[in-house]
Write a protein that holds these residues in place. Structure first.
Motif, mmCIF file in Angstrom:
data_model
loop_
_atom_site.group_PDB
_atom_site.id
_atom_site.type_symbol
_atom_site.label_atom_id
_atom_site.label_comp_id
_atom_site.label_asym_id
_atom_site.label_seq_id
_atom_site.Cartn_x
_atom_site.Cartn_y
_atom_site.Cartn_z
ATOM 1 N N ALA A 1 0.812 -1.218 0.000
ATOM 2 C CA ALA A 1 0.000 0.000 0.000
ATOM 3 C C ALA A 1 0.847 1.271 0.000
ATOM 4 O O ALA A 1 0.446 2.281 -0.574
ATOM 5 C CB ALA A 1 -0.921 0.000 1.223
ATOM 6 N N LEU A 2 2.018 1.213 0.639
ATOM 7 C CA LEU A 2 2.876 2.398 0.707
ATOM 8 C C LEU A 2 3.962 2.404 -0.364
ATOM 9 O O LEU A 2 4.572 3.437 -0.625
ATOM 10 C CB LEU A 2 3.549 2.481 2.084
ATOM 11 N N GLY A 3 4.228 1.235 -0.958
ATOM 12 C CA GLY A 3 5.324 1.143 -1.923
ATOM 13 C C GLY A 3 6.680 1.184 -1.248
ATOM 14 O O GLY A 3 7.688 1.511 -1.879
ATOM 15 N N CYS A 4 6.720 0.854 0.046
ATOM 16 C CA CYS A 4 7.992 0.910 0.778
ATOM 17 C C CYS A 4 8.698 -0.441 0.718
ATOM 18 O O CYS A 4 8.129 -1.444 0.289
ATOM 19 C CB CYS A 4 7.762 1.325 2.224
ATOM 20 N N ARG A 5 9.937 -0.448 1.145
ATOM 21 C CA ARG A 5 10.700 -1.694 1.222
ATOM 22 C C ARG A 5 10.139 -2.539 2.358
ATOM 23 O O ARG A 5 9.737 -2.011 3.393
ATOM 24 C CB ARG A 5 12.185 -1.406 1.466
ATOM 25 N N ILE A 6 10.165 -3.859 2.195
ATOM 26 C CA ILE A 6 9.604 -4.738 3.222
ATOM 27 C C ILE A 6 10.385 -4.596 4.533
ATOM 28 O O ILE A 6 9.805 -4.663 5.615
ATOM 29 C CB ILE A 6 9.582 -6.211 2.734
#
Length: 395
Positions: free
Chosen positions: A231-236
């Motif tokens: 949802a945020l497009g961030c790194r896991i």
């Protein structure tokens, strides 16, 4: 007479430095009467003042290294000079050389812990002749040795891991070349292994929706962590170690300190992210949003097992199994970036949402979806040929 300092790194770190234009400050190291520390404007030098054949000499052995490694190197130089031998730094082992000459470069890296871990694995690799890579003298590292290191690293490791280990080896030897210990880097011309992950892989809309649904159905920190990353497009890794205090008081964004690119990563909290965070309150047992069940004060480990299970089910239901290569967890970040760029048409906004320092990195991450390419192609031929190929059957 030079001031005396204890052979302790903490004691040395608090010593004053000269201002630019002044000479280095000399210190005598306690319990080591012949050894010297020269505190410079930017870095420290270590050496000694000794007598050889009735002549007083002063020499410098190394710069910018921890005190323990420095004292060991000075001891070697004293022994060699007193025995009237030429000092050949290339005779020391790779492990010693990297501690003396490479450590200060690694300490400046953001991922210094990972670099040291790969360096440790590299030094412990055993070649066919039974030698440890770290025990081989620097001047013995030639192209044949570099190829042997690559082959030794392949045993039981993925291609991506092998490439990271070999890259550490190549960088270390490059630094040793700059320091004058090697004439040529023996890794030059040796290609890295082809990695299995396809960097152009993005998830289809069906795959993404199925992945989110199945991850939420697990109702575990591991599943919700994957959804928040989507949802945020961030790194896991950033999602895994996210803390409740990282959410800003206004509830509009989350700031993750010390991200991969060295800066704080700021991610706006969209409606999907806020919904997921609300559900995560059921696991609020420590400061982390996704707490570990095994470590009381820690966060979850990489959700590899749950992801592999979800991926198999998603590709089977979406009908992409056998048609498209397997996707990986980081591909959800590429999918977010590609969709963001397609919907908004703003590469700069996509760059900021993905927390990239360089726009070229964002360009590598974002790929046009097939529907976009079809529309672009149709518009192009219409501009080129007009209505030449329009027939009643096309309408």
């Amino acid at each position: 007479m030079a001031n005396i300092v204890k052979p302790n790194q903490k004691a040395i770190d608090v010593l004053p430095r000269p201002i630019r234009g002044q000479s280095a400050i000399e210190y005598r190291i306690e319990d080591h009467p012949r050894k010297r520390l020269w505190r410079g404007v930017e870095e420290d030098s270590y050496g000694a003042r000794i007598s050889v054949n009735g002549k007083r000499i002063c020499f410098t052995s190394c710069r910018g290294v921890p005190i323990r490694a420095a004292l060991k190197r000075v001891d070697e130089d004293i022994h060699l000079r007193r025995n009237q031998k030429s000092v050949s730094v290339t005779d020391i082992s790779l492990e010693e050389a990297t501690e003396l000459y490479v450590s200060r470069y690694i300490d400046d890296l953001k991922d210094s812990k990972g670099a040291r871990s790969r360096q440790k694995v590299l030094h412990n690799l055993v070649l066919k002749d039974g030698q440890r890579v770290g025990d081989i003298a620097v001047n013995k590292h030639v192209k044949v040795t570099a190829l042997a290191v690559m082959n030794a690293a392949k045993t039981g490791r993925s291609t991506a891991t092998v490439n990271r280990i070999f890259n550490r080896y190549r960088k270390d030897l490059h630094i040793l070349c700059d320091e004058g210990l090697l004439d040529v880097n023996p890794c030059m011309g040796i290609k890295l292994l082809k990695e299995r992950n396809t960097r152009k892989r993005t998830l289809t809309d069906t795959e993404m929706q199925l992945h989110v649904q199945k991850a939420l159905s697990l109702n575990t920190p591991q599943g919700h962590c994957q959804v928040l990353a989507c949802a945020l497009g961030c790194r896991i890794g950033e999602a895994m170690r996210m803390r409740w205090c990282d959410i800003q008081p206004d509830g509009l964004s989350v700031i993750i300190p010390d991200s991969k690119n060295g800066d704080d990563a700021t991610y706006p909290l969209n409606s999907a992210a806020r919904h997921i965070l609300k559900q995560c309150t059921q696991w609020q047992i420590n400061e982390f949003i996704f707490p570990s069940a095994l470590r009381a004060e820690g966060y979850i480990a990489y959700p590899r097992a749950s992801f592999n299970k979800i991926r198999a089910e998603v590709m089977a239901e979406a009908g992409t199994a056998g048609m498209l290569p397997e996707y990986w967890l980081h591909d959800t970040r590429r999918s977010f970036g590609s969709k963001c760029n397609a919907v908004n048409g703003d590469l700069r906004a996509t760059q900021q949402l993905l927390n990239h320092k360089n726009a070229t990195t964002t360009e590598r991450y974002t790929h046009h979806i097939p529907e976009q390419l079809s529309i672009a192609s149709e518009r192009t031929v219409h501009a080129l040929f007009g209505d030449l190929f329009n027939t009643p059957d096309d309408n």
